[in-house]
Design a protein around this motif. Structure first.
Motif, PDB file in Angstrom:
ATOM      1  N   ASP A  17      10.783  69.078  58.809  1.00  0.00           N
ATOM      2  CA  ASP A  17      12.172  69.488  59.042  1.00  0.00           C
ATOM      3  C   ASP A  17      12.835  68.354  59.800  1.00  0.00           C
ATOM      4  O   ASP A  17      12.258  67.807  60.728  1.00  0.00           O
ATOM      5  CB  ASP A  17      12.212  70.784  59.860  1.00  0.00           C
ATOM      6  N   ASP A  18      14.048  67.986  59.381  1.00  0.00           N
ATOM      7  CA  ASP A  18      14.688  66.834  60.017  1.00  0.00           C
ATOM      8  C   ASP A  18      15.251  67.171  61.390  1.00  0.00           C
ATOM      9  O   ASP A  18      15.592  66.287  62.151  1.00  0.00           O
ATOM     10  CB  ASP A  18      15.796  66.274  59.112  1.00  0.00           C
ATOM     11  N   ASP A  19      15.366  68.477  61.708  1.00  0.00           N
ATOM     12  CA  ASP A  19      15.986  68.850  62.973  1.00  0.00           C
ATOM     13  C   ASP A  19      14.924  69.013  64.061  1.00  0.00           C
ATOM     14  O   ASP A  19      14.031  69.857  63.953  1.00  0.00           O
ATOM     15  CB  ASP A  19      16.748  70.160  62.787  1.00  0.00           C
ATOM     16  N   SER A  21      15.059  70.225  67.071  1.00  0.00           N
ATOM     17  CA  SER A  21      15.020  71.523  67.758  1.00  0.00           C
ATOM     18  C   SER A  21      14.221  72.537  66.952  1.00  0.00           C
ATOM     19  O   SER A  21      13.413  73.298  67.496  1.00  0.00           O
ATOM     20  CB  SER A  21      16.438  72.088  67.939  1.00  0.00           C
ATOM     21  N   VAL A  22      14.489  72.544  65.649  1.00  0.00           N
ATOM     22  CA  VAL A  22      13.779  73.480  64.783  1.00  0.00           C
ATOM     23  C   VAL A  22      12.281  73.153  64.790  1.00  0.00           C
ATOM     24  O   VAL A  22      11.439  74.058  64.880  1.00  0.00           O
ATOM     25  CB  VAL A  22      14.347  73.424  63.342  1.00  0.00           C
ATOM     26  N   LEU A  26       9.350  75.658  66.035  1.00  0.00           N
ATOM     27  CA  LEU A  26       8.280  76.077  65.114  1.00  0.00           C
ATOM     28  C   LEU A  26       6.910  75.702  65.681  1.00  0.00           C
ATOM     29  O   LEU A  26       5.973  76.505  65.642  1.00  0.00           O
ATOM     30  CB  LEU A  26       8.473  75.425  63.745  1.00  0.00           C
ATOM     31  N   ASP A  61      11.547  72.155  54.947  1.00  0.00           N
ATOM     32  CA  ASP A  61      12.999  72.364  55.001  1.00  0.00           C
ATOM     33  C   ASP A  61      13.592  71.834  53.699  1.00  0.00           C
ATOM     34  O   ASP A  61      13.138  70.825  53.175  1.00  0.00           O
ATOM     35  CB  ASP A  61      13.564  71.597  56.204  1.00  0.00           C
ATOM     36  N   ARG A  63      17.062  71.213  53.067  1.00  0.00           N
ATOM     37  CA  ARG A  63      18.159  70.262  53.212  1.00  0.00           C
ATOM     38  C   ARG A  63      17.810  69.200  54.237  1.00  0.00           C
ATOM     39  O   ARG A  63      17.796  69.449  55.437  1.00  0.00           O
ATOM     40  CB  ARG A  63      19.406  71.033  53.652  1.00  0.00           C
ATOM     41  N   THR A  89      15.449  77.212  54.746  1.00  0.00           N
ATOM     42  CA  THR A  89      16.714  76.518  54.526  1.00  0.00           C
ATOM     43  C   THR A  89      17.827  77.177  55.313  1.00  0.00           C
ATOM     44  O   THR A  89      17.780  78.376  55.586  1.00  0.00           O
ATOM     45  CB  THR A  89      17.090  76.480  53.034  1.00  0.00           C
ATOM     46  N   GLY A  90      18.801  76.349  55.673  1.00  0.00           N
ATOM     47  CA  GLY A  90      19.920  76.870  56.447  1.00  0.00           C
ATOM     48  C   GLY A  90      20.921  77.575  55.560  1.00  0.00           C
ATOM     49  O   GLY A  90      21.572  78.524  55.962  1.00  0.00           O
ATOM     50  N   HIS A  91      21.039  77.108  54.339  1.00  0.00           N
ATOM     51  CA  HIS A  91      22.133  77.586  53.496  1.00  0.00           C
ATOM     52  C   HIS A  91      21.597  77.745  52.086  1.00  0.00           C
ATOM     53  O   HIS A  91      21.801  76.898  51.239  1.00  0.00           O
ATOM     54  CB  HIS A  91      23.269  76.556  53.548  1.00  0.00           C
ATOM     55  N   LYS A 111      17.205  80.361  57.260  1.00  0.00           N
ATOM     56  CA  LYS A 111      17.304  80.249  58.722  1.00  0.00           C
ATOM     57  C   LYS A 111      18.542  80.996  59.207  1.00  0.00           C
ATOM     58  O   LYS A 111      19.581  80.876  58.578  1.00  0.00           O
ATOM     59  CB  LYS A 111      17.460  78.788  59.129  1.00  0.00           C
ATOM     60  N   PRO A 112      18.512  81.670  60.314  1.00  0.00           N
ATOM     61  CA  PRO A 112      17.304  81.972  61.087  1.00  0.00           C
ATOM     62  C   PRO A 112      16.517  83.095  60.429  1.00  0.00           C
ATOM     63  O   PRO A 112      17.103  84.043  59.931  1.00  0.00           O
ATOM     64  CB  PRO A 112      17.870  82.415  62.432  1.00  0.00           C
ATOM     65  N   PHE A 113      15.192  82.990  60.458  1.00  0.00           N
ATOM     66  CA  PHE A 113      14.347  83.979  59.802  1.00  0.00           C
ATOM     67  C   PHE A 113      13.611  84.799  60.853  1.00  0.00           C
ATOM     68  O   PHE A 113      13.556  84.419  62.026  1.00  0.00           O
ATOM     69  CB  PHE A 113      13.336  83.294  58.889  1.00  0.00           C
TER      70      PHE A 113
ATOM     71  N   ASN B 138      23.998  76.200  62.247  1.00  0.00           N
ATOM     72  CA  ASN B 138      22.871  77.073  61.961  1.00  0.00           C
ATOM     73  C   ASN B 138      21.540  76.519  62.474  1.00  0.00           C
ATOM     74  O   ASN B 138      20.658  77.284  62.851  1.00  0.00           O
ATOM     75  CB  ASN B 138      22.792  77.298  60.449  1.00  0.00           C
ATOM     76  N   ALA B 142      18.906  78.694  64.499  1.00  0.00           N
ATOM     77  CA  ALA B 142      17.572  78.979  63.968  1.00  0.00           C
ATOM     78  C   ALA B 142      16.512  78.614  65.003  1.00  0.00           C
ATOM     79  O   ALA B 142      15.551  79.360  65.225  1.00  0.00           O
ATOM     80  CB  ALA B 142      17.336  78.196  62.678  1.00  0.00           C
ATOM     81  N   ALA B 143      16.726  77.459  65.660  1.00  0.00           N
ATOM     82  CA  ALA B 143      15.767  77.026  66.675  1.00  0.00           C
ATOM     83  C   ALA B 143      15.738  78.021  67.834  1.00  0.00           C
ATOM     84  O   ALA B 143      14.668  78.352  68.354  1.00  0.00           O
ATOM     85  CB  ALA B 143      16.132  75.632  67.172  1.00  0.00           C
ATOM     86  N   THR B 146      13.803  81.159  66.797  1.00  0.00           N
ATOM     87  CA  THR B 146      12.359  80.900  66.717  1.00  0.00           C
ATOM     88  C   THR B 146      11.756  80.709  68.112  1.00  0.00           C
ATOM     89  O   THR B 146      10.681  81.233  68.410  1.00  0.00           O
ATOM     90  CB  THR B 146      12.091  79.662  65.836  1.00  0.00           C
ATOM     91  N   ASP B 175      19.371  74.257  73.193  1.00  0.00           N
ATOM     92  CA  ASP B 175      19.878  74.454  71.835  1.00  0.00           C
ATOM     93  C   ASP B 175      21.199  75.225  71.837  1.00  0.00           C
ATOM     94  O   ASP B 175      22.082  74.969  71.018  1.00  0.00           O
ATOM     95  CB  ASP B 175      18.851  75.193  70.974  1.00  0.00           C
TER      96      ASP B 175
END
Lengths: 208, 352
Positions: A17-19, A21-22, A26, A61, A63, A89-91, A111-113, B138, B142-143, B146, B175
């Motif tokens: 995932d490029d983000d 924070s995510v 995770l 991810d 995107r 995915t976000g979208h 996301k968010p899941f 988003n 999402a972060a 989670t 975040d």
């Protein structure tokens, strides 16, 4: 057989995932349920670190800048990466999820899941990977057994599984019937087959 | 090796003067019957792209003057032929000047129009913009979710892992800040640039947007009715910003009609002057209409009825219209759809 050994091998979850924070979230979520995690900011980074020889599952991810998750997933087969994949995915739209599932994804989460949804999907992915690894292990074990047969034994065995009688085999290979019997017995022992039917089945499975 | 622009320009001008002098000498020394002065038009053709309109006209006048002077100085030949030839030369110089200036102006206008279209396209393609904003916001959300889940799991362990739980909380806070920074950025985006006001013709501006959207309108089989009053006095506003608003309202109407009942695919656009101070733009659609709730929140940022929309188009539109001294509004109409309108102030002193 190393099937039971594999059950003890701790599974690894790979995250692309490029983000950041995510990724950090995770990583922590998986750590909190005792799963090992490796996370990467891009598909390229992931490819630079070959996956371990352990059952695993990939959280991908869709995107991302550069190569999208869907594109990378399509390429994975060619690269010899057979990790079961959970898309996040976000979208997401329906067309995207249909395509992902058609390409053999385990799950497609927006996301968010819910964490349980993700963890369930990953558990399912890991089980699937274990099963694949086990069946691959069986095949390679059978291939090893087959390779331990001498050339003569393999020759006799091929005719045995075609349903030929010892007498016929002896005639066609220009051997004595005793020699055929001895080689046949050796083959059964080395392949660990209790019966003719089992021998046929094992050789079929080995695909030799 | 390239010469700096001003040197090249100066060199061209010097060359031009030399060529003009040569033409002048040749024109004076040859007989009347030889119309060397026609070649002045070549000088003008070459020079126009280097000069301002005023300088180009001055150059043409100079060429004509030189032609007249050579005519008087020419010693030999038939006087009548000389008169006709000089006349022809003067006409050739004038026509060349006029045509080249016109071509230059058309090119400049095309260039301007293209630049303007690019600016419009950037904001009317709010779809792309909103999708990327949605993604941006988003990600931290999402972060957060989670990390919240992870935090719960660390606390639920026996004994609870406080250290890990606190780390998760730290991430949640940072975040959350990140999400709010993104929203701030979007808000400053919707505030937009300061309007660059100028006098322009609103009906013409409306026509340009309608023409740009023709393809979309036809693709959805929409019947577009326009009542554009061309006799309206000019308005004072940022032309591009106002066109962005018109484009946004037109796209909204197209989407509303496309998702509405198939038998009523109508959009009606009109411009009028209800009072002596402003021009009103009005767009009515026969689309899905507006609920009472929608009417209350229509112009709020991040409020949307569109699937996949983010609710910025009308909010940006309101900001633009108000910054340009106008008013924006919406109401349900008799055909069950929605009517959107905005006003733009007239140029001061031009009011009827």
């Amino acid at each position: 057989m190393n099937r039971d050994m594999d059950r003890a091998t701790p599974p690894i979850v790979y995250v692309i995932d490029d983000d950041h924070s995510v990724r950090a979230a995770l990583d922590d979520l998986f750590a909190s349920v005792g799963l090992q995690v490796r996370s990467f900011g891009s598909a390229r980074e992931f490819l630079a670190h070959p996956p371990d020889d352990a059952p695993g599952c990939l959280v991908l991810d869709i995107r991302m800048p550069g190569q999208s998750g869907l594109d990378f997933h399509r390429q994975m087969g060619d690269l010899g990466i057979r990790l079961p994949t959970v898309f996040i995915t976000g979208h997401g739209d329906i067309a995207m999820s249909v395509e992902a599932m058609k390409n053999g994804a385990i799950e497609f989460l927006t996301k968010p899941f819910r964490d349980q949804d993700l963890l369930d999907a990953i558990q399912h992915g890991i089980e699937k990977d274990r099963a694949r690894r086990a069946s691959e292990a069986v095949v390679s074990e059978l291939q090893l057994r087959w390779a331990s047969l001498s050339a003569g034994e393999q020759e006799v065995t091929r005719l045995v599984i075609q349903g030929l009688l010892n007498k016929q085999i002896a005639a066609s290979l220009n051997l004595s019937e005793i020699t055929v019997k001895v080689r046949r017995g050796q083959a059964m022992r080395k392949m660990q087959a209790a019966s003719l039917i089992e021998l046929v089945r094992l050789i079929e499975k080995a695909g030799v | 090796m390239r010469m700096p622009l001003q040197y090249r320009r100066m060199l061209s001008l010097v060359g031009m003067v030399l060529v003009m002098a040569a033409i002048f000498v040749a024109d004076t020394l040859t007989e009347y019957a030889v119309a060397v002065a026609v070649f002045y038009s070549v000088v003008i053709l070459a020079a126009v792209s280097l000069l301002t309109v005023r300088a180009a006209i001055a150059l043409a006048c100079a060429c004509i003057a030189l032609t007249v002077v050579s005519f008087y100085l020419t010693p030999a030949g038939l006087y009548k032929v000389g008169l006709v030839n000089s006349g022809i030369s003067i006409v050739a110089i004038s026509i060349t000047t006029w045509l080249t200036l016109k071509t230059e102006a058309a090119q400049a206008a095309a260039h301007d129009a293209q630049a303007r279209l690019l600016r419009i396209a950037r904001v009317t393609s709010l779809g792309g913009l909103t999708a990327s904003i949605a993604h941006e916001v988003n990600q931290p959300l999402a972060a957060i979710v989670t990390s919240g889940n992870a935090c719960q799991r660390w606390l639920a362990q026996d004994p609870p892992n406080m250290e890990k739980a606190l780390q998760a909380l730290d991430r949640i806070l940072s975040d959350a800040h990140r999400a709010s920074e993104i929203i701030d950025r979007v808000r400053s985006l919707t505030k937009g640039e300061k309007p660059r006001k100028s006098a322009f013709d609103l009906p013409q501006a409306v026509r340009e947007i309608v023409d740009m959207s023709r393809g979309e309108i036809e693709r959805h089989g929409i019947a577009l009715e326009t009542h554009i009053d061309d006799a309206l006095p000019p308005v004072m506003a940022d032309r591009v910003q106002i066109q962005q608003v018109i484009g946004n309202m037109l796209l909204n109407a197209i989407e509303a009609v496309a998702s509405g009942p198939a038998h009523r695919k109508d959009i009606r656009i009109s411009t009028s002057m209800p009072d002596g101070a402003s021009v009103l733009f009005c767009i009515e659609d026969a689309g899905c209409g507006l609920s009472a709730e929608a009417l209350d929140h229509l112009f709020d940022a991040f409020w949307t009825t569109k699937e996949g929309g983010i609710g910025l188009g009308l909010s940006i539109s309101r900001t633009i219209v108000e910054a340009n001294g106008g008013k924006i509004g919406a109401e349900p109409n008799a055909s069950g759809g929605a009517t959107f309108r905005f006003s733009v102030p007239l140029v001061k002193g031009k009011s009827a």
